[in-house]
Design a protein around this motif. Structure first.
Motif, PDB file in Angstrom:
ATOM      1  N   LEU A  24     -83.898 -34.420  36.842  1.00 62.17           N
ATOM      2  CA  LEU A  24     -83.812 -35.879  36.830  1.00 62.17           C
ATOM      3  C   LEU A  24     -82.395 -36.326  36.481  1.00 62.17           C
ATOM      4  CD1 LEU A  24     -87.124 -36.981  35.034  1.00 62.17           C
ATOM      5  CD2 LEU A  24     -86.701 -36.739  37.481  1.00 62.17           C
ATOM      6  N   ALA A  25     -81.803 -35.690  35.483  1.00 60.95           N
ATOM      7  CA  ALA A  25     -80.438 -36.039  35.089  1.00 60.95           C
ATOM      8  C   ALA A  25     -79.448 -35.735  36.214  1.00 60.95           C
ATOM      9  CB  ALA A  25     -80.058 -35.296  33.819  1.00 60.95           C
ATOM     10  N   ASP A  26     -79.648 -34.622  36.892  1.00 60.35           N
ATOM     11  CA  ASP A  26     -78.767 -34.279  38.018  1.00 60.35           C
ATOM     12  C   ASP A  26     -78.806 -35.342  39.102  1.00 60.35           C
ATOM     13  OD1 ASP A  26     -77.926 -31.939  36.849  1.00 60.35           O
ATOM     14  OD2 ASP A  26     -79.280 -30.642  37.980  1.00 60.35           O
ATOM     15  N   TYR A  27     -79.962 -36.002  39.257  1.00 58.45           N
ATOM     16  CA  TYR A  27     -80.093 -37.066  40.250  1.00 58.45           C
ATOM     17  C   TYR A  27     -79.681 -38.430  39.715  1.00 58.45           C
ATOM     18  CZ  TYR A  27     -82.474 -34.104  43.672  1.00 58.45           C
ATOM     19  OH  TYR A  27     -82.785 -33.135  44.607  1.00 58.45           O
ATOM     20  N   GLY A  28     -79.172 -38.477  38.477  1.00 60.63           N
ATOM     21  CA  GLY A  28     -78.603 -39.716  37.960  1.00 60.63           C
ATOM     22  C   GLY A  28     -79.371 -40.410  36.866  1.00 60.63           C
ATOM     23  N   ALA A  29     -80.525 -39.877  36.447  1.00 59.97           N
ATOM     24  CA  ALA A  29     -81.352 -40.544  35.446  1.00 59.97           C
ATOM     25  C   ALA A  29     -80.803 -40.325  34.032  1.00 59.97           C
ATOM     26  CB  ALA A  29     -82.785 -40.039  35.509  1.00 59.97           C
ATOM     27  N   ASN A  30     -81.057 -41.319  33.173  1.00 58.74           N
ATOM     28  CA  ASN A  30     -80.911 -41.142  31.735  1.00 58.74           C
ATOM     29  C   ASN A  30     -82.242 -40.579  31.236  1.00 58.74           C
ATOM     30  OD1 ASN A  30     -78.342 -42.556  31.671  1.00 58.74           O
ATOM     31  ND2 ASN A  30     -79.536 -44.423  31.979  1.00 58.74           N
ATOM     32  N   VAL A  31     -82.208 -39.502  30.462  1.00 58.77           N
ATOM     33  CA  VAL A  31     -83.445 -38.782  30.149  1.00 58.77           C
ATOM     34  C   VAL A  31     -83.639 -38.618  28.649  1.00 58.77           C
ATOM     35  CG1 VAL A  31     -84.810 -36.732  30.613  1.00 58.77           C
ATOM     36  CG2 VAL A  31     -83.164 -37.505  32.314  1.00 58.77           C
ATOM     37  N   ALA A  32     -84.756 -39.162  28.146  1.00 59.35           N
ATOM     38  CA  ALA A  32     -85.182 -38.885  26.776  1.00 59.35           C
ATOM     39  C   ALA A  32     -85.995 -37.606  26.793  1.00 59.35           C
ATOM     40  CB  ALA A  32     -86.008 -40.038  26.236  1.00 59.35           C
ATOM     41  N   LEU A  33     -85.636 -36.677  25.936  1.00 62.23           N
ATOM     42  CA  LEU A  33     -86.257 -35.353  25.896  1.00 62.23           C
ATOM     43  C   LEU A  33     -87.165 -35.299  24.679  1.00 62.23           C
ATOM     44  CD1 LEU A  33     -82.897 -33.456  26.371  1.00 62.23           C
ATOM     45  CD2 LEU A  33     -84.476 -34.141  28.186  1.00 62.23           C
ATOM     46  N   ALA A  34     -88.464 -35.290  24.909  1.00 60.15           N
ATOM     47  CA  ALA A  34     -89.427 -35.355  23.819  1.00 60.15           C
ATOM     48  C   ALA A  34     -90.175 -34.039  23.677  1.00 60.15           C
ATOM     49  CB  ALA A  34     -90.422 -36.497  24.061  1.00 60.15           C
ATOM     50  N   ALA A  35     -90.130 -33.463  22.485  1.00 59.74           N
ATOM     51  CA  ALA A  35     -90.880 -32.232  22.205  1.00 59.74           C
ATOM     52  C   ALA A  35     -90.882 -32.002  20.706  1.00 59.74           C
ATOM     53  CB  ALA A  35     -90.269 -31.040  22.929  1.00 59.74           C
ATOM     54  N   ARG A  36     -91.773 -31.115  20.256  1.00 59.61           N
ATOM     55  CA  ARG A  36     -91.837 -30.808  18.833  1.00 59.61           C
ATOM     56  C   ARG A  36     -90.755 -29.832  18.402  1.00 59.61           C
ATOM     57  NH1 ARG A  36     -97.218 -28.286  17.411  1.00 59.61           N
ATOM     58  NH2 ARG A  36     -96.851 -27.264  19.422  1.00 59.61           N
ATOM     59  N   SER A  37     -90.270 -29.008  19.319  1.00 60.03           N
ATOM     60  CA  SER A  37     -89.367 -27.920  18.952  1.00 60.03           C
ATOM     61  C   SER A  37     -87.901 -28.304  19.140  1.00 60.03           C
ATOM     62  CB  SER A  37     -89.672 -26.675  19.781  1.00 60.03           C
ATOM     63  OG  SER A  37     -89.182 -26.832  21.089  1.00 60.03           O
ATOM     64  N   ASP A  38     -87.039 -27.517  18.505  1.00 65.75           N
ATOM     65  CA  ASP A  38     -85.600 -27.752  18.608  1.00 65.75           C
ATOM     66  C   ASP A  38     -85.050 -27.414  19.982  1.00 65.75           C
ATOM     67  OD1 ASP A  38     -85.534 -28.585  16.002  1.00 65.75           O
ATOM     68  OD2 ASP A  38     -84.891 -26.646  15.180  1.00 65.75           O
ATOM     69  N   GLY A  39     -85.895 -26.882  20.856  1.00 64.25           N
ATOM     70  CA  GLY A  39     -85.440 -26.585  22.210  1.00 64.25           C
ATOM     71  C   GLY A  39     -84.943 -27.812  22.955  1.00 64.25           C
ATOM     72  N   VAL A  40     -85.360 -29.010  22.524  1.00 64.89           N
ATOM     73  CA  VAL A  40     -84.878 -30.226  23.196  1.00 64.89           C
ATOM     74  C   VAL A  40     -83.367 -30.365  23.057  1.00 64.89           C
ATOM     75  CG1 VAL A  40     -87.014 -31.561  23.120  1.00 64.89           C
ATOM     76  CG2 VAL A  40     -85.443 -31.633  21.168  1.00 64.89           C
ATOM     77  N   ALA A  51     -78.576 -37.431  28.112  1.00 65.61           N
ATOM     78  CA  ALA A  51     -79.761 -36.938  27.408  1.00 65.61           C
ATOM     79  C   ALA A  51     -79.903 -37.555  26.025  1.00 65.61           C
ATOM     80  CB  ALA A  51     -79.697 -35.427  27.280  1.00 65.61           C
ATOM     81  N   LEU A  52     -81.145 -37.823  25.648  1.00 60.94           N
ATOM     82  CA  LEU A  52     -81.482 -38.290  24.312  1.00 60.94           C
ATOM     83  C   LEU A  52     -82.560 -37.366  23.758  1.00 60.94           C
ATOM     84  CD1 LEU A  52     -81.389 -40.460  22.023  1.00 60.94           C
ATOM     85  CD2 LEU A  52     -83.237 -41.636  23.281  1.00 60.94           C
ATOM     86  N   PRO A  53     -82.201 -36.379  22.928  1.00 60.31           N
ATOM     87  CA  PRO A  53     -83.203 -35.465  22.379  1.00 60.31           C
ATOM     88  C   PRO A  53     -84.002 -36.138  21.263  1.00 60.31           C
ATOM     89  CG  PRO A  53     -81.035 -34.895  21.540  1.00 60.31           C
ATOM     90  CD  PRO A  53     -80.829 -36.021  22.512  1.00 60.31           C
TER      91      PRO A  53
END
Length: 255
Positions: A24-40, A51-53
């Motif tokens: 999604l980011a590669d196609y131009g989107a601003n992306v909020a990354l939601a997850a429980r782990s630090d992998g975000v 990106a917004l982790p």
């Protein structure tokens, strides 16, 4: 294709979710990354400035509300919700599945989608390009031995998708499901291991017998194949596609 679209992706720390967020980011989107782990944060490093982790537990309503509010504050709105967070659940015959395992699988795979969609709804309705893409599975359409909680949860996602499409339709918000087949990554490896143990066979034999022998292409799915379909459904090119469940499975499920 997604220039300046504001997206919220759950389960973005690994596997399909990470691939979706990066695509999604590669196609131009601003992306909020939601997850429980630090992998975000690792995913955010790959995306960089778009990106917004966020640390979000999709089963916790207050955590979901906070994550969506942070996204709207940071990006100025929310256009696209990608409900990807999910767990595999147990591999066992129904009489050996505990109530706790059943409840946990449903909490992550179904309740989580309910909560994120509920609290994103008004933002999506106010967007001029609102999109929801739910990650289901072909296992929500066909049997998968000893995986009752998972298959039931993924069928529920398809029902949720179709009903939400009707609810959101008057506001031109589309809602679709993507149904991956067995997709390369740590989750499917763990599932294949469990199936191999249950059947008393080797890993490669279990992979063929349970996941690839009955597919037209005879192979596991690449995460990027799933991500590209999600990106298309999130774009303006799919503005009249809604209430659909689209297989990305190498020709395993035919409906």
């Amino acid at each position: 294709m997604l220039q300046d679209v504001n997206a919220f992706v759950t389960g973005a720390s690994q596997g399909i979710g990470r691939e979706i967020a990066i695509t999604l980011a590669d196609y131009g989107a601003n992306v909020a990354l939601a997850a429980r782990s630090d992998g975000v944060y690792e995913t955010a490093d790959e995306i960089d400035t778009k990106a917004l982790p966020l640390t979000v537990d999709v089963t916790d309503e207050s955590s979901v509300i906070e994550g969506i509010e942070e996204t709207v504050d940071a990006f100025g709105g929310l256009d696209c919700l990608i409900n990807n967070a999910g767990i595999a659940g147990p591999t066992a015959p129904i009489e050996e599945v505990t109530a706790e395992e059943w409840d946990r699988t449903m909490a992550v795979n179904v309740r989580g989608m309910f909560l994120t969609t509920k609290h994103a709804a008004n933002h999506l309705r106010n967007s001029d390009r609102g999109r929801v893409v739910n990650i289901s599975s072909i296992s929500g359409k066909r049997p998968l031995r000893n995986r009752t909680p998972y298959t039931a949860s993924k069928m529920a996602v398809i029902g949720l998708t179709r009903t939400l499409a009707v609810e959101f339709g008057n506001d031109d918000v589309t809602v679709n499901a993507v149904c991956p087949g067995a997709t390369k990554g740590p989750r499917i490896e763990a599932v294949i291991d469990a199936q191999a143990d249950d059947l008393g066979i080797e890993y490669e034999q279990a992979k063929r017998q349970v996941f690839t022998d009955d597919s037209a292409l005879g192979s596991l799915v690449e995460p990027n194949d799933v991500a590209e379909v999600v990106a298309f459904l999130a774009s303006g090119r799919a503005q009249t596609i809604t209430a659909q469940d689209i297989n990305v499975d190498g020709g395993t499920a035919w409906y």
